[in-house]
Design a protein around this motif. Structure first.
Motif, short mmCIF file in Angstrom:
data_model
loop_
_atom_site.label_atom_id
_atom_site.label_comp_id
_atom_site.label_asym_id
_atom_site.label_seq_id
_atom_site.Cartn_x
_atom_site.Cartn_y
_atom_site.Cartn_z
N ILE A 1 0.86 -1.19 0.00
CA ILE A 1 0.00 0.00 0.00
C ILE A 1 0.90 1.24 0.00
O ILE A 1 1.81 1.37 0.83
N LYS A 2 0.67 2.15 -0.94
CA LYS A 2 1.43 3.39 -1.02
C LYS A 2 0.65 4.49 -0.31
O LYS A 2 -0.55 4.67 -0.55
N VAL B 1 -3.74 9.69 2.12
CA VAL B 1 -4.31 8.85 1.07
C VAL B 1 -3.53 7.55 0.89
O VAL B 1 -2.29 7.55 0.80
N ILE C 1 -3.18 4.02 -1.51
CA ILE C 1 -3.45 3.46 -2.84
C ILE C 1 -2.83 2.07 -2.92
O ILE C 1 -1.69 1.86 -2.51
N GLY C 2 -3.60 1.13 -3.44
CA GLY C 2 -3.09 -0.22 -3.65
C GLY C 2 -3.61 -0.77 -4.96
O GLY C 2 -4.82 -0.72 -5.22
N SER C 3 -2.72 -1.29 -5.80
CA SER C 3 -3.12 -1.86 -7.08
C SER C 3 -3.51 -3.33 -6.90
O SER C 3 -3.42 -3.89 -5.80
N CYS D 1 -2.74 -6.22 -4.00
CA CYS D 1 -2.44 -5.63 -2.70
C CYS D 1 -3.07 -6.43 -1.55
O CYS D 1 -2.73 -6.20 -0.39
N THR E 1 -8.46 -3.78 -5.12
CA THR E 1 -7.66 -2.56 -5.20
C THR E 1 -8.07 -1.59 -4.10
O THR E 1 -9.18 -1.66 -3.57
N VAL E 2 -7.15 -0.70 -3.77
CA VAL E 2 -7.42 0.40 -2.83
C VAL E 2 -7.27 1.69 -3.63
O VAL E 2 -6.15 2.06 -4.02
N THR E 3 -8.37 2.35 -3.88
CA THR E 3 -8.38 3.44 -4.86
C THR E 3 -8.37 4.82 -4.22
O THR E 3 -9.31 5.60 -4.36
N GLY E 4 -7.31 5.11 -3.49
CA GLY E 4 -7.13 6.47 -2.96
C GLY E 4 -8.05 6.79 -1.80
O GLY E 4 -8.74 7.82 -1.82
N CYS F 1 -13.46 -1.48 -1.61
CA CYS F 1 -12.22 -1.90 -2.28
C CYS F 1 -12.62 -2.72 -3.50
O CYS F 1 -12.82 -3.93 -3.42
#
Length: 300
Positions: A112-113, A118, A120-122, A125, A174-177, A205
């Protein structure tokens, strides 16, 4: 940690809706059509007490079969075979619930970035360290019905199908912001201390594999794919399709309720604050932070 729950009666109703015949339609011929002697014998045997109208099998039982004739022997057969099929279907549902509730606590977020608040995870993740299919096979209840010649083949078709669908769901998350770390917008220090995310609904998610676990047709096809063509050919009236559809109908609704109610928590985030320079800049945002992977992110 809320367990997943499956409604078994949905499977029963799904099986009953197909109205498979007992005896099978392609092998049934009424005795009274075979001549006077057969007709007389049949009529004598069909006294009031021998007809299924008063047969107690319907008491508390959702029959999976429609009888060719109301004779009690047909009702007896339908009731007996229903119980056998029902035991298999219910055991597969129980095995899925057993495996899922052991598998779910192993799920964790990784890579996770974090920038400011915020996250974000593609795709990829969310991961697990457990093998769902092995957990499914380890269900103790299998022992009670494992005497059938092809039981392992049928069991594995269900377990592998469900396992494949769950993997597609997990791999697609995904984790979209999301604003998971509000304190990281302006943290007073050179590095943010590990901090859990704001509790968040899993349904938010998004996953490209959501349909694979919430669409009964997708689950059914996955199970059918894992059953050998030889067993399919031997399956009278393609009843294998009805069995897998019944199981999938129960599981898909259970998975949908789980995804809709499951919360994501304890995703521990941290990161550097490069702009921190007291007294000029006594606080700053996290830049290029990350999470600390650990099982238990779907415990709430």
């Amino acid at each position: 940690m809320p367990p997943v729950n499956f409604i078994k009666v949905l499977a029963d109703l799904s099986m009953a809706s197909h109205q498979h015949k007992m005896p099978p339609a392609d092998s049934w011929k009424a005795p009274q059509d075979k001549g006077d002697e057969a007709r007389d014998s049949y009529v004598k045997g069909v006294k009031q007490e021998n007809w299924g109208v008063g047969f107690p099998a319907a008491d508390g039982i959702v029959s999976y079969f429609a009888t060719q004739d109301p004779h009690t022997y047909h009702f007896n057969s339908a009731s007996t075979i229903t119980q056998i099929y029902k035991q298999f279907i219910h055991t597969m549902i129980d095995a899925t619930q057993y495996a899922f509730n052991l598998w779910k606590p192993t799920l964790m977020f990784q890579n996770i970035k974090i920038n400011g608040p915020v996250a974000i995870g593609s795709k990829g993740c969310l991961k697990t360290t457990a093998d769902f299919f092995n957990l499914f096979k380890s269900f103790p209840g299998h022992a009670a019905i494992s005497g059938g010649k092809f039981f392992n083949d049928w069991r594995d078709a269900v377990g592998k199908g469900v396992s494949e669908c769950l993997k597609k769901y997990v791999d697609g998350v995904t984790v979209t912001g999301f604003p998971w770390y509000p304190a990281f917008a302006a943290f007073p220090g050179p590095m943010a201390a590990p901090m859990p995310n704001v509790t968040w609904p899993l349904i938010a998610c998004t996953s490209s594999g959501l349909k694979d676990i919430t669409d009964p047709n997708a689950l059914k096809k996955a199970m059918e794919k894992n059953l050998s063509s030889g067993l399919k050919d031997k399956s009278n009236d393609k009843i294998y399709a009805s069995i897998f559809e019944a199981i999938a109908t129960s599981l898909s609704l259970g998975f949908l309720m789980w995804v809709s109610t499951q919360m994501v928590n304890l995703v521990m985030g941290t990161g550097n604050i490069p702009s921190f320079a007291p007294p000029v800049m006594p606080a700053g945002p996290v830049v290029n932070g990350q999470n600390i992977p650990a099982p238990g992110n779907l415990m709430a």
